[in-house]
Design a protein around this motif. Structure first.
Motif, PDB file in Angstrom:
ATOM      1  N   SER A   1      35.624  36.323 -21.052  1.00 20.37           N
ATOM      2  CA  SER A   1      34.794  37.523 -21.045  1.00 20.37           C
ATOM      3  C   SER A   1      33.605  37.350 -20.110  1.00 20.37           C
ATOM      4  O   SER A   1      33.317  38.217 -19.278  1.00 20.37           O
ATOM      5  CB  SER A   1      34.315  37.816 -22.468  1.00 20.37           C
TER       6      SER A   1
ATOM      7  N   ALA B   1      35.956  42.348 -26.239  1.00 18.28           N
ATOM      8  CA  ALA B   1      37.110  43.156 -26.653  1.00 18.28           C
ATOM      9  C   ALA B   1      38.010  43.467 -25.455  1.00 18.28           C
ATOM     10  O   ALA B   1      39.238  43.475 -25.570  1.00 18.28           O
ATOM     11  CB  ALA B   1      36.658  44.448 -27.320  1.00 18.28           C
ATOM     12  N   THR B   2      37.402  43.697 -24.301  1.00 19.06           N
ATOM     13  CA  THR B   2      38.176  43.965 -23.089  1.00 19.06           C
ATOM     14  C   THR B   2      38.936  42.719 -22.655  1.00 19.06           C
ATOM     15  O   THR B   2      40.124  42.788 -22.303  1.00 19.06           O
ATOM     16  CB  THR B   2      37.249  44.453 -21.953  1.00 19.06           C
TER      17      THR B   2
ATOM     18  N   SER C   1      39.887  40.318 -24.585  1.00 18.33           N
ATOM     19  CA  SER C   1      40.940  40.131 -25.586  1.00 18.33           C
ATOM     20  C   SER C   1      42.129  41.042 -25.302  1.00 18.33           C
ATOM     21  O   SER C   1      43.291  40.622 -25.388  1.00 18.33           O
ATOM     22  CB  SER C   1      40.388  40.408 -26.985  1.00 18.33           C
ATOM     23  N   HIS C   2      41.854  42.278 -24.948  1.00 19.21           N
ATOM     24  CA  HIS C   2      42.930  43.217 -24.610  1.00 19.21           C
ATOM     25  C   HIS C   2      43.744  42.701 -23.420  1.00 19.21           C
ATOM     26  O   HIS C   2      44.976  42.687 -23.457  1.00 19.21           O
ATOM     27  CB  HIS C   2      42.369  44.602 -24.303  1.00 19.21           C
TER      28      HIS C   2
END
Length: 100
Positions: free
Chosen positions: A50, A58-59, A61-62
């Motif tokens: 990240s 979260a991005t 992780s996506h």
């Protein structure tokens, strides 16, 4: 200090502009950055990716989920951390792009 792994910013053979453009075209710019970050730092956590990619956790992780589903990286959970490494297919993809 955390390094950023955007196109043309990483050291070594993965840093050439032609390779960055090829990966960007194939995977999308952010996903390509995430893949290169994993390649340059095997075992990186989602948080490290990240920060390197300059995206929200979260991005990151996506994008790691998509790369994992595509067979380009593997993921291993250790306690509360998730670590990512290149899968053989990811290594092959990066090697073929470097050879072009």
């Amino acid at each position: 200090m955390h390094e950023s792994f955007g196109p043309g910013r990483e050291p070594g053979p993965l840093g050439s502009e032609a390779h960055a453009r090829a990966l960007d075209a194939l995977l999308g710019a952010t996903r390509a950055i995430v893949l290169r970050a994993v390649a340059l730092r095997p075992g990186s956590t989602t948080g490290e990716i990240s920060r390197a990619a300059r995206v929200a956790p979260a991005t990151a992780s996506h994008h790691t989920s998509v790369l994992r589903q595509a067979g380009l990286i593997t993921t291993q959970r250790t306690g509360g951390s998730v670590h990512h490494r290149l899968a053989p297919l990811g290594e092959s993809l990066l090697g073929r792009i470097q050879d072009s």
